[in-house]
Design an enzyme around this catalytic site. Structure first.
Site, PDB file in Angstrom:
ATOM      1  N   HIS A  82       2.498   9.815 -10.171  1.00 36.08           N
ATOM      2  CA  HIS A  82       1.100  10.199 -10.405  1.00 36.08           C
ATOM      3  C   HIS A  82       0.443  10.263  -9.028  1.00 36.08           C
ATOM      4  O   HIS A  82       0.815   9.492  -8.128  1.00 36.08           O
ATOM      5  CB  HIS A  82       0.324   9.141 -11.185  1.00 36.08           C
ATOM      6  CG  HIS A  82       0.806   8.861 -12.579  1.00 36.08           C
ATOM      7  ND1 HIS A  82       1.942   8.137 -12.846  1.00 36.08           N
ATOM      8  CD2 HIS A  82       0.266   9.171 -13.794  1.00 36.08           C
ATOM      9  CE1 HIS A  82       2.082   8.032 -14.155  1.00 36.08           C
ATOM     10  NE2 HIS A  82       1.086   8.647 -14.756  1.00 36.08           N
TER      11      HIS A  82
ATOM     12  N   ASP B  56      -0.647   6.742  -7.936  1.00 37.96           N
ATOM     13  CA  ASP B  56       0.294   5.683  -7.572  1.00 37.96           C
ATOM     14  C   ASP B  56       1.006   6.014  -6.266  1.00 37.96           C
ATOM     15  O   ASP B  56       1.485   5.114  -5.584  1.00 37.96           O
ATOM     16  CB  ASP B  56       1.257   5.281  -8.695  1.00 37.96           C
ATOM     17  CG  ASP B  56       1.845   6.433  -9.479  1.00 37.96           C
ATOM     18  OD1 ASP B  56       1.556   6.530 -10.676  1.00 37.96           O
ATOM     19  OD2 ASP B  56       2.587   7.234  -8.885  1.00 37.96           O
TER      20      ASP B  56
HETATM   21  C1  XUL Z   1       1.786   6.173 -20.615  1.00 41.76           C
HETATM   22  C2  XUL Z   1       2.869   6.963 -20.035  1.00 41.76           C
HETATM   23  C3  XUL Z   1       2.619   7.592 -18.722  1.00 41.76           C
HETATM   24  C4  XUL Z   1       3.134   8.983 -18.621  1.00 41.76           C
HETATM   25  C5  XUL Z   1       2.716   9.715 -17.374  1.00 41.76           C
HETATM   26  O1  XUL Z   1       2.086   5.595 -21.826  1.00 41.76           O
HETATM   27  O2  XUL Z   1       3.925   7.078 -20.624  1.00 41.76           O
HETATM   28  O3  XUL Z   1       3.135   6.787 -17.725  1.00 41.76           O
HETATM   29  O4  XUL Z   1       4.526   8.993 -18.664  1.00 41.76           O
HETATM   30  O5  XUL Z   1       1.353   9.716 -17.210  1.00 41.76           O
END
Ligand code: XUL
Ligand code: CO
Length: 440
Positions: free
Chosen positions: A99, A102
């Site tokens: 992300h 992060d």
């Molecule tokens: C949340 C989840 C996230 C997604 C990416 O439950 O699975 O980490 O994979 O945003």
């Protein structure tokens, strides 16, 4: 160069090994159905759980101390890059997922956040070139900050919508720079808790607008990634709009987006929707939208997303069976959206968690390949649906019947014979394959 983990390279030692820091089933270059294991599995490290999660939960603070911690969050972001690449190299993992927030911290302004992410991702790119490690997918975190308290694309505040769009644009640019093959949308807080304050129709329209302009930018910007939606039925909101694969398919068709998005299927999200993991994979496969997998597992006795490392061979076997039936994951892969338990706080636990997850899917792949080679379930299914290969069944199969014709046919029937589903027998055979005791 500083060494962050005092652990050597993890090797394959085979199923009899007692070494906790060795693979028992994952032998990356071993050929399975004409392809090396690593290409079937395409394991990816999740940046967030692996480098950011420190064991905190809603009742307590961090339990994990890592050698890449730094008082300055920007310096820490750079240290995480070094630590992450060392970790992937030691485990032989060739992909990562991230992300925006992060990979680099949220700064006081959007402009600064963008700039820091640009710098950290430049450094990531240089490490990718050195190591040949690749980006499986990128995404934007549009759920953590308080501006997204009521959602991003479905927020009642147009400024929150615009901010999310800005974050997605930039995360797509970074994914392009890193050569990411996929871009993921997890609905985050896209959903609602009560209809007393929610205009669902308006929120769904807005959500579709956000996805539509992101789809357009994927082409315009030259990213050209496979776009993926990750279904999840609940948490954080009571009613998440992307409930499960079937619901997302309906949503995409309503807004004419069904050709533009595939699915990133997460095991724990499937079970939260009261589906099995392989059910979700199957629905995606038969509708040609199986894109990628978030490999983890939940706890059947807990009602929330525990994001555990997958150790259930039964589920992994049935999941890999679907992947093989789909002809592989193509641009997708297996991302460990999983975190070591709060009590598994050592560096060694982190390695062991990944080894356990990789071995579980490797074993699952081995069993699934054998089941498919022997056509165990496929032959049974062929036999079970035999009545549709001739006579009236064939006409139904070919959509070449009317209610009147079927009525005439049924009136002449003496009785309708049952066909045994033989579930227990099939489950027993599956056990034999898992235990490698089945002799054709
Ligand atoms: C949340 C989840 C996230 C997604 C990416 O439950 O699975 O980490 O994979 O945003
Ligand atoms: Co996920």
């Amino acid at each position: 160069m500083k060494e962050y983990f005092k652990i050597g390279k993890i090797k394959y030692e085979g199923p009899k090994s007692k070494n906790p820091l060795a693979f028992k089933y994952y032998d990356k270059n071993e050929m399975i159905l004409g392809k090396p294991m690593k290409d079937h599995l395409k394991f990816a490290m999740s940046w967030w759980h692996t480098l950011c999660a420190k064991g905190a939960d809603q009742f307590g603070s961090n339990t994990m101390e890592r050698s890449f911690e730094n008082q300055d969050p920007v310096k820490e972001a750079f240290e995480k890059v070094d630590a992450g690449f060392e970790f992937m190299q030691k485990l032989g993992i060739e992909y990562f997922c991230f992300h925006d927030r992060d990979m680099a911290p949220e700064m006081p302004t959007l402009e600064e956040s963008n700039r820091v992410l640009d710098e950290v991702s430049d450094y990531v790119l240089s490490k990718m070139k050195e190591t040949n490690i690749k980006c499986l997918w990128g995404t934007a975190n549009c759920f953590n900050h308080k501006r997204y308290m009521s959602g991003a694309g479905t927020s009642p505040n147009a400024d929150a919508f615009a901010y999310a769009a800005a974050q997605i644009k930039h995360a797509m640019d970074i994914t392009k720079k890193l050569g990411g093959q996929n871009y993921v949308f997890w609905g985050g807080r896209e959903g609602y808790d009560t209809l007393l304050n929610t205009d669902m129709k308006m929120e769904l329209d807005h959500y579709a607008t956000l996805l539509t302009i992101a789809r357009d930018y994927n082409i315009k910007s030259g990213l050209n990634a496979q776009l993926l939606i990750e279904p999840k039925p609940k948490e954080p909101t009571k009613h998440q709009y992307d409930f499960d694969v079937q619901t997302v398919l309906g949503f995409l068709r309503t807004y004419g987006l069904e050709k533009d998005f595939k699915m990133n299927i997460e095991a724990n999200h499937a079970t939260l929707a009261i589906h099995t993991f392989n059910h979700e994979l199957n629905v995606a496969r038969i509708h040609n939208v199986l894109g990628s997998i978030d490999a983890n597992q939940g706890d059947m006795l807990l009602g929330w997303d525990t994001d555990q490392f997958p150790t259930n061979i039964y589920d992994a076997t049935l999941a890999m069976y679907e992947v093989l039936l789909a002809g592989g994951l193509g641009k997708g892969g297996l991302n460990f959206d999983a975190k070591a338990r709060r009590q598994s706080f050592t560096d060694e636990d982190l390695f062991i968690s990944y080894i356990a997850g990789m071995d579980t899917f490797a074993k699952g792949l081995r069993v699934a390949a054998k089941l498919l080679e022997d056509q165990v379930f496929e032959n049974f299914k062929k036999e079970r649906y035999q009545s549709f290969t001739s006579g009236i069944g064939k006409k139904i199969e070919e959509k070449n019947v009317t209610l009147e014709e079927l009525s005439d046919y049924a009136l002449k029937l003496e009785q309708v014979e049952g066909i045994s589903g033989r579930q227990e027998w099939l489950e027993a055979i599956l056990n034999q394959y898992i235990c490698e005791s089945y002799e054709g």
